[in-house]
Design an enzyme around this catalytic site. Sequence first.
Site, PDB file in Angstrom:
ATOM      1  N   GLY A  56       0.831  -1.199   0.000  1.00 56.76           N
ATOM      2  CA  GLY A  56       0.000   0.000   0.000  1.00 56.76           C
ATOM      3  C   GLY A  56       0.862   1.244   0.000  1.00 56.76           C
ATOM      4  O   GLY A  56       0.465   2.288   0.519  1.00 56.76           O
ATOM      5  N   ASP A  81      -1.989  -7.259  -5.676  1.00 52.57           N
ATOM      6  CA  ASP A  81      -3.138  -7.277  -4.774  1.00 52.57           C
ATOM      7  C   ASP A  81      -2.764  -8.211  -3.620  1.00 52.57           C
ATOM      8  O   ASP A  81      -2.618  -9.416  -3.832  1.00 52.57           O
ATOM      9  CB  ASP A  81      -4.364  -7.782  -5.530  1.00 52.57           C
ATOM     10  CG  ASP A  81      -5.590  -7.926  -4.632  1.00 52.57           C
ATOM     11  OD1 ASP A  81      -5.462  -7.791  -3.400  1.00 52.57           O
ATOM     12  OD2 ASP A  81      -6.676  -8.184  -5.188  1.00 52.57           O
ATOM     13  N   VAL A  82      -2.592  -7.658  -2.423  1.00 50.01           N
ATOM     14  CA  VAL A  82      -2.087  -8.483  -1.314  1.00 50.01           C
ATOM     15  C   VAL A  82      -3.061  -9.594  -0.918  1.00 50.01           C
ATOM     16  O   VAL A  82      -2.662 -10.531  -0.221  1.00 50.01           O
ATOM     17  CB  VAL A  82      -1.712  -7.642  -0.064  1.00 50.01           C
ATOM     18  CG1 VAL A  82      -0.528  -6.728  -0.350  1.00 50.01           C
ATOM     19  CG2 VAL A  82      -2.916  -6.869   0.472  1.00 50.01           C
ATOM     20  N   SER A 102      -4.977  -0.647  14.002  1.00 50.15           N
ATOM     21  CA  SER A 102      -5.793   0.566  14.137  1.00 50.15           C
ATOM     22  C   SER A 102      -6.338   0.650  15.554  1.00 50.15           C
ATOM     23  O   SER A 102      -6.532  -0.384  16.210  1.00 50.15           O
ATOM     24  CB  SER A 102      -6.968   0.519  13.159  1.00 50.15           C
ATOM     25  OG  SER A 102      -7.902   1.544  13.456  1.00 50.15           O
ATOM     26  N   TYR A 123     -13.966  -3.828   9.434  1.00 54.84           N
ATOM     27  CA  TYR A 123     -12.638  -3.211   9.483  1.00 54.84           C
ATOM     28  C   TYR A 123     -12.020  -3.419  10.871  1.00 54.84           C
ATOM     29  O   TYR A 123     -10.862  -3.841  10.999  1.00 54.84           O
ATOM     30  CB  TYR A 123     -12.768  -1.714   9.167  1.00 54.84           C
ATOM     31  CG  TYR A 123     -11.485  -0.934   9.271  1.00 54.84           C
ATOM     32  CD1 TYR A 123     -10.577  -0.886   8.208  1.00 54.84           C
ATOM     33  CD2 TYR A 123     -11.160  -0.228  10.438  1.00 54.84           C
ATOM     34  CE1 TYR A 123      -9.397  -0.170   8.306  1.00 54.84           C
ATOM     35  CE2 TYR A 123      -9.990   0.481  10.540  1.00 54.84           C
ATOM     36  CZ  TYR A 123      -9.103   0.514   9.479  1.00 54.84           C
ATOM     37  OH  TYR A 123      -7.933   1.221   9.580  1.00 54.84           O
ATOM     38  N   ALA A 154     -12.713  -5.665  13.102  1.00 47.85           N
ATOM     39  CA  ALA A 154     -12.408  -7.089  13.324  1.00 47.85           C
ATOM     40  C   ALA A 154     -11.137  -7.489  12.576  1.00 47.85           C
ATOM     41  O   ALA A 154     -10.297  -8.235  13.099  1.00 47.85           O
ATOM     42  CB  ALA A 154     -13.583  -7.949  12.876  1.00 47.85           C
ATOM     43  N   LYS A 182      -8.611  -5.564  11.845  1.00 53.73           N
ATOM     44  CA  LYS A 182      -7.446  -4.962  12.501  1.00 53.73           C
ATOM     45  C   LYS A 182      -7.149  -5.643  13.841  1.00 53.73           C
ATOM     46  O   LYS A 182      -5.977  -5.762  14.231  1.00 53.73           O
ATOM     47  CB  LYS A 182      -7.653  -3.459  12.679  1.00 53.73           C
ATOM     48  CG  LYS A 182      -7.695  -2.689  11.354  1.00 53.73           C
ATOM     49  CD  LYS A 182      -6.378  -2.800  10.589  1.00 53.73           C
ATOM     50  CE  LYS A 182      -6.322  -1.900   9.372  1.00 53.73           C
ATOM     51  NZ  LYS A 182      -5.045  -1.985   8.654  1.00 53.73           N
ATOM     52  N   ILE A 235      -5.791   9.663  11.145  1.00 52.55           N
ATOM     53  CA  ILE A 235      -4.662  10.274  10.435  1.00 52.55           C
ATOM     54  C   ILE A 235      -5.199  10.902   9.148  1.00 52.55           C
ATOM     55  O   ILE A 235      -6.018  10.284   8.445  1.00 52.55           O
ATOM     56  CB  ILE A 235      -3.605   9.193  10.077  1.00 52.55           C
ATOM     57  CG1 ILE A 235      -3.236   8.332  11.310  1.00 52.55           C
ATOM     58  CG2 ILE A 235      -2.375   9.836   9.443  1.00 52.55           C
ATOM     59  CD1 ILE A 235      -2.655   9.087  12.489  1.00 52.55           C
TER      60      ILE A 235
HETATM   61  N1  NAD Z   1      -6.007   7.024   7.800  1.00 63.09           N
HETATM   62  C1  NAD Z   1      -6.319   6.655   9.019  1.00 63.09           C
HETATM   63  O1  NAD Z   1      -6.942   7.410   9.797  1.00 63.09           O
HETATM   64  C2  NAD Z   1      -5.938   5.282   9.521  1.00 63.09           C
HETATM   65  C3  NAD Z   1      -6.138   4.981  10.873  1.00 63.09           C
HETATM   66  C4  NAD Z   1      -5.773   3.727  11.346  1.00 63.09           C
HETATM   67  C5  NAD Z   1      -5.225   2.798  10.489  1.00 63.09           C
HETATM   68  N2  NAD Z   1      -5.051   3.115   9.168  1.00 63.09           N
HETATM   69  C6  NAD Z   1      -4.478   2.076   8.309  1.00 63.09           C
HETATM   70  O2  NAD Z   1      -3.321   2.573   7.686  1.00 63.09           O
HETATM   71  C7  NAD Z   1      -3.143   1.937   6.424  1.00 63.09           C
HETATM   72  C8  NAD Z   1      -2.997   2.991   5.336  1.00 63.09           C
HETATM   73  O3  NAD Z   1      -4.146   3.797   5.357  1.00 63.09           O
HETATM   74  P1  NAD Z   1      -4.267   5.138   4.501  1.00 63.09           P
HETATM   75  O4  NAD Z   1      -5.132   6.047   5.279  1.00 63.09           O
HETATM   76  O5  NAD Z   1      -2.945   5.602   4.052  1.00 63.09           O
HETATM   77  O6  NAD Z   1      -5.128   4.566   3.272  1.00 63.09           O
HETATM   78  P2  NAD Z   1      -5.145   4.979   1.720  1.00 63.09           P
HETATM   79  O7  NAD Z   1      -6.452   4.501   1.200  1.00 63.09           O
HETATM   80  O8  NAD Z   1      -4.801   6.412   1.572  1.00 63.09           O
HETATM   81  O9  NAD Z   1      -3.961   4.090   1.117  1.00 63.09           O
HETATM   82  C9  NAD Z   1      -4.046   2.693   1.106  1.00 63.09           C
HETATM   83  C10 NAD Z   1      -3.155   2.171   0.013  1.00 63.09           C
HETATM   84  O10 NAD Z   1      -3.293   0.736   0.003  1.00 63.09           O
HETATM   85  C11 NAD Z   1      -3.497   0.319  -1.333  1.00 63.09           C
HETATM   86  N3  NAD Z   1      -4.258  -0.929  -1.341  1.00 63.09           N
HETATM   87  C12 NAD Z   1      -5.574  -1.084  -1.034  1.00 63.09           C
HETATM   88  N4  NAD Z   1      -5.937  -2.364  -1.202  1.00 63.09           N
HETATM   89  C13 NAD Z   1      -4.827  -3.032  -1.635  1.00 63.09           C
HETATM   90  C14 NAD Z   1      -4.583  -4.374  -1.989  1.00 63.09           C
HETATM   91  N5  NAD Z   1      -5.561  -5.308  -1.981  1.00 63.09           N
HETATM   92  N6  NAD Z   1      -3.330  -4.724  -2.368  1.00 63.09           N
HETATM   93  C15 NAD Z   1      -2.337  -3.791  -2.413  1.00 63.09           C
HETATM   94  N7  NAD Z   1      -2.529  -2.506  -2.107  1.00 63.09           N
HETATM   95  C16 NAD Z   1      -3.764  -2.116  -1.715  1.00 63.09           C
HETATM   96  C17 NAD Z   1      -4.238   1.458  -1.994  1.00 63.09           C
HETATM   97  O11 NAD Z   1      -4.127   1.407  -3.418  1.00 63.09           O
HETATM   98  C18 NAD Z   1      -3.561   2.666  -1.373  1.00 63.09           C
HETATM   99  O12 NAD Z   1      -2.419   3.049  -2.105  1.00 63.09           O
HETATM  100  C19 NAD Z   1      -4.349   1.033   6.236  1.00 63.09           C
HETATM  101  O13 NAD Z   1      -4.052  -0.293   6.658  1.00 63.09           O
HETATM  102  C20 NAD Z   1      -5.370   1.641   7.168  1.00 63.09           C
HETATM  103  O14 NAD Z   1      -6.345   0.705   7.585  1.00 63.09           O
HETATM  104  C21 NAD Z   1      -5.398   4.329   8.668  1.00 63.09           C
END
Ligand code: NAD
Length: 256
Positions: free
Chosen positions: A14, A64-65, A148, A163, A165, A167, A196
């Site tokens: 990601g 795609d992970v 998270s 989501y 569950a 995490k 964030i």
């Molecule tokens: N933003 C927040 O407030 C927040 C809070 C807690 C946790 N998180 C976690 O942090 C991580 C990043 O979040 P973010 O806010 O930067 O999200 P984002 O949506 O901005 O970025 C996520 C990235 O993951 C990629 N992605 C999605 N599905 C994928 C897949 N199947 N295979 C490969 N890549 C894939 C997307 O293309 C994207 O580039 C996530 O795991 C999210 O759950 C975010």
Amino acid sequence: MDTHLTDRVAIVTGGGQGIGEGIAQKLAAEGSHVVVVDQNQATAEAAASRIRALGRKALGFQVDVSSWDQVRTMLDRVVAEFGRVDILVNNAGISPKKDGRKILVHEIEPDQWDLVMAVNLKGVFHCIKAVAPIMMRQRSGRIVSISSQAAKIGFSGPAAGHYAASKAGVSALTRFAAHELAPYGILVNAVAPGTIQTPMRKLTIPELDKLAIAGIPQGRFGTIDEVANAVVFLASDLASYITGEIMDVNGGSVID
Ligand SMILES: NC(=O)c1ccc[n+]([C@@H]2O[C@H](COP(=O)([O-])OP(=O)(O)OC[C@H]3O[C@@H](n4cnc5c(N)ncnc54)[C@H](O)[C@@H]3O)[C@@H](O)[C@H]2O)c1
């Protein structure tokens, strides 16, 4: 203190945008070579080229992970190119919403449940399963996954039950992998961000953001940099006696 990340080989899933891209850039700034993995080829390539501009080696991979075959093939290519993997950051994740609002548990369709679990939890499992034998042979490695705050409370802004569950599963898997891999010199930790400001987050609506900020003792959302700092710390030699830790980066929104 020196993080000793010069010439380490890191994989960030990601890594094309948001928190993952920030982590990839920060690891590169500390001297690592970075493989940017994302389902979006264009953003993965763009992030990799920004890292090459810093003078590090970088590759962008469309993966795609949730696909075991794609993850395994990617790892084979990384080992062919770099010969080793020092750091894996499991950051790829999705957080489906309904018009910027949370989807209630009874509204989640079974196939949406499966998709969230497949990306957020099984994707982490796939990457750990693929990288562990490589790191076990090396007798060294760092794995940092993004959990998270939603994993441990009953409400987390627009995050939904599937989501949360998924995490909670990431946190549990982190503890088990930490216990099993420590004898091989592999440290496994997670970071649990609060809210964030990222592209994922921008899908929400302003009046809900105000309410969310009221619940954060530090009075603001976190930044991508603040999450990336915690990940780089856990990936570095500064964290040489830390494993199985789920580190909160949340401005005090959940204190336990
Ligand atoms: N933003 C927040 O407030 C927040 C809070 C807690 C946790 N998180 C976690 O942090 C991580 C990043 O979040 P973010 O806010 O930067 O999200 P984002 O949506 O901005 O970025 C996520 C990235 O993951 C990629 N992605 C999605 N599905 C994928 C897949 N199947 N295979 C490969 N890549 C894939 C997307 O293309 C994207 O580039 C996530 O795991 C999210 O759950 C975010």
